[in-house]
Scaffold this motif. Structure first.
Motif, mmCIF file in Angstrom:
data_model
loop_
_atom_site.group_PDB
_atom_site.id
_atom_site.type_symbol
_atom_site.label_atom_id
_atom_site.label_comp_id
_atom_site.label_asym_id
_atom_site.label_seq_id
_atom_site.Cartn_x
_atom_site.Cartn_y
_atom_site.Cartn_z
ATOM 1 N N UNK A 48 0.322 -1.409 -0.327
ATOM 2 C CA UNK A 48 -0.050 -0.090 -0.305
ATOM 3 C C UNK A 48 0.963 1.249 -0.087
ATOM 4 N N UNK A 49 1.889 1.277 1.034
ATOM 5 C CA UNK A 49 2.551 2.355 1.084
ATOM 6 C C UNK A 49 3.593 2.829 -0.185
ATOM 7 N N UNK A 50 4.003 1.657 -1.243
ATOM 8 C CA UNK A 50 4.584 1.903 -2.151
ATOM 9 C C UNK A 50 3.694 2.286 -3.446
ATOM 10 N N UNK A 51 2.643 1.474 -3.315
ATOM 11 C CA UNK A 51 1.641 2.160 -4.212
ATOM 12 C C UNK A 51 1.458 3.885 -3.881
ATOM 13 N N UNK A 204 2.932 9.863 5.211
ATOM 14 C CA UNK A 204 2.991 8.162 4.050
ATOM 15 C C UNK A 204 2.589 7.031 4.898
ATOM 16 N N UNK A 205 4.314 7.792 5.563
ATOM 17 C CA UNK A 205 4.789 6.406 5.951
ATOM 18 C C UNK A 205 5.244 6.495 7.267
ATOM 19 N N UNK A 225 15.762 6.184 0.727
ATOM 20 C CA UNK A 225 14.985 7.916 0.409
ATOM 21 C C UNK A 225 13.791 8.128 1.449
ATOM 22 N N UNK A 226 13.468 7.545 3.213
ATOM 23 C CA UNK A 226 12.879 7.318 3.891
ATOM 24 C C UNK A 226 13.219 6.747 4.478
#
Length: 605
Positions: A48-51, A204-205, A225-226
């Protein structure tokens, strides 16, 4: 040690062991289940997070493509990058920059992005968001961006940069992440950069699960990246990705002592990794398990007191049962034991003892009946030894006359008939192999063929493994005789008989099939009802069965007595004719009941 004490100690020990075992299994089961569910949740969360990251980056790439597809914007960029910079007062340079500024400064760019910028190696810097302090045009040195060689190597493809401070702001640079694209076909290197605020990544994360669930995003170049991981965990994650030959198809499941799930996005070339602290999960399960064990032990102590009180009520009826057992003998086997008690277990124990007495009495009666059958078998065997001698002599005389008259068919008939009589009258074996039975059957079919000539056709097809099984004598011949005698009454067709044997699973089967009139519905129902009665009486050891002869019922009874409930005996009608099938489990051929049964000599249809 007294019975009550042993009962309490045994019960306590058993309950303690069971509770410990169940607690251990409960803990392991819950741990596996929670791990499986957690890994599943982490996997879904990482995807979900990747999307979501893809959906954020997608508009950034789109706006670069949109700007480069606009003819006016592309023409202005071309004019600016190919102009003669030695004459800065040229008006077309000013007009080109103004056109670019207008294209970039749209409401869409202002709302959806932190900044959309155009810069070149000539120092040009044009930004969409005028509210943000931007360095002056002419000071846009690309050297401020260390990743620019990667952008040049991409040859016009967009490159997503990891979060960093805004390159074009000097007063209060904000943390952003950006996508940069080289504009191809110009005299001097020029670029379009789309920036978004780092706060979007936090929204998001950041799951707000401190020290429990944490997120890290690593790009394909091995750059972070995060990340919410500790430095050691980050190093371990990077090492895991480096050691994994194909992390795209082999997701990460562990980072050190923590569970993990990963999802790769080919669009952004990033790995989204979710890490969950396994220690806290185990601590929660352990605490819950200890509470469960404590409650179980408390219930165990309470039940021990009940056992102590109830055990006294068990001793008295058990003593009565022991006394009755000591008084049991052959004369009172048919007397039931009655104990005045209502507990199900004691009633069941009493009923079991009564059933034992009935089985013993049943076995005694069966032994008496077996003795009668044994005497009858010996009598019939003596009779069978006397009668054939005269018949053999007569057959020899007939065969001798056939030789004198040069009639080989008479000799063949006498030889086959003598062989059949010798087989049928033999008493040395109670069981024969199917191979021996087939030899006897072929002699019988030879005599039938001699009689009926072209009106009779038959086939025999029996597997080798089936021929080694053992059955009583004169079984298959009786099936053939029943078919000839009863199956073709009032029929003028050619009589076709088929004998087949095969192995299927743990069972062997023999089938006799004809093309006659088949069983009548009433006759078949009567046979099946009679077979059910015979099975019931054999089960009760009531062997005084008036069945006589060698008909189907006689054969079924012999099989049932010898081999028990493993026997398969089927009567059926085919599309044309009748089918009789027998079978049982494969075995060396030893019968279940070692009985001496009389070999019947009468013939019944």
């Amino acid at each position: 040690m007294r019975f009550r004490t042993r009962l309490i100690m045994t019960y306590s020990l058993l309950v303690t062991v069971l509770i410990s075992l169940l607690a251990f299994l409960f803990y392991q089961y819950n741990l596996r289940q929670i791990k499986a569910l957690s890994l599943q949740d982490l996997d879904v969360l990482s995807k979900t997070m990747s999307n979501q990251l893809d959906e954020i980056v997608r508009p950034m790439q789109f706006i670069t493509e949109f700007l480069l597809s606009d003819n006016r914007t592309l023409s202005a960029i071309t004019t600016l990058t190919r102009a003669d910079r030695t004459d800065p007062g040229l008006s077309y340079i000013t007009l080109a920059k103004k056109e670019i500024q207008i294209s970039f400064s749209t409401y869409c760019n202002d709302v959806n992005f932190y900044r959309v910028s155009f810069f070149s190696s000539a120092g040009d810097i044009l930004s969409s968001n005028v509210r943000i302090h931007t360095i002056s045009d002419g000071e846009g040195d690309p050297g401020y961006i260390p990743e620019l060689p990667l952008v040049d190597a991409a040859e016009g493809k967009p490159v997503l940069l990891v979060p960093h401070l805004d390159t074009w702001s000097r007063r209060h640079p904000k943390r952003i992440f950006s996508m940069i694209r080289l504009i191809m076909g110009n005299n001097i290197p020029s670029y379009i950069e789309v920036q978004k605020s780092y706060d979007i990544l936090e929204s998001i994360f950041n799951l707000h699960y401190p020290n429990s669930i944490r997120v890290a995003v690593i790009n394909g170049r091995g750059e972070i990246f995060y990340s919410q991981l500790e430095p050691k965990e980050q190093d371990l994650l990077l090492q895991t990705l480096a050691d994994n030959r194909d992390p795209r198809n082999q997701p990460i499941t562990r980072i050190g002592n923590n569970m993990a799930a990963s999802s790769y996005s080919p669009y952004t070339d990033t790995y989204t990794v979710i890490v969950q602290n396994e220690g806290k999960m185990k601590a929660t399960i352990t605490a819950f398990s200890m509470i469960t064990i404590g409650i179980s032990l408390l219930l165990c102590l309470v039940s021990v007191f009940f056992i102590y009180g109830l055990s006294g009520r068990i001793i008295a009826p058990i003593g009565q049962l022991i006394t009755r057992i000591e008084q049991t003998n052959l004369e009172n086997l048919d007397c039931d034991v009655v104990i005045e008690y209502t507990d199900d277990e004691l009633v069941q124990l009493c009923n079991s003892y009564n059933h034992l007495l009935k089985r013993l009495n049943h076995a005694r009666r069966q032994e008496e009946q077996m003795s009668l059958l044994h005497l009858q078998a010996e009598f019939d065997a003596l009779q069978a030894q006397v009668n054939p001698h005269f018949i053999y002599n007569v057959l020899n005389v007939i065969s001798h006359r056939g030789v004198i008259n040069h009639d080989e068919e008479i000799c063949g008939i006498c030889e086959k008939l003598a062989s059949m009589l010798r087989y049928a009258a033999g008493t040395s074996q109670r069981l024969v192999t199917i191979r021996e039975e087939l030899d006897y059957l072929e002699g019988y079919l030879y005599l039938l063929k001699t009689r009926y000539r072209d009106k009779l056709e038959y086939t025999i097809d029996v597997e080798e493994a089936v021929q080694e099984q053992r059955i009583p004598k004169i079984v298959l011949q009786q099936f053939i005789e029943n078919s000839i005698t009863h199956g073709f009454k009032n029929l003028s067709r050619i009589m076709t008989l088929s004998v087949r044997g095969w192995i299927e699973g743990p069972y062997w089967y023999m089938e006799v099939r004809d093309n006659g009139g088949g069983f009548s519905e009433t006759g078949k129902a009567a046979l099946e009802q009679r077979m059910a009665e015979i099975k019931s009486r054999v089960g009760e050891a009531n062997l005084n069965l008036d069945i006589g002869g060698m008909g189907l019922l006689n054969i079924y009874t012999r099989f049932l007595i010898l081999f028990g409930d493993t026997v398969i005996f089927r009567l059926a009608n085919a599309a044309e004719g009748a089918v009789v099938t027998i079978g049982m489990k494969k075995s060396p051929g030893t019968p279940i009941r070692d009985l001496r049964l009389p070999e019947p000599v009468a013939v019944e249809g």
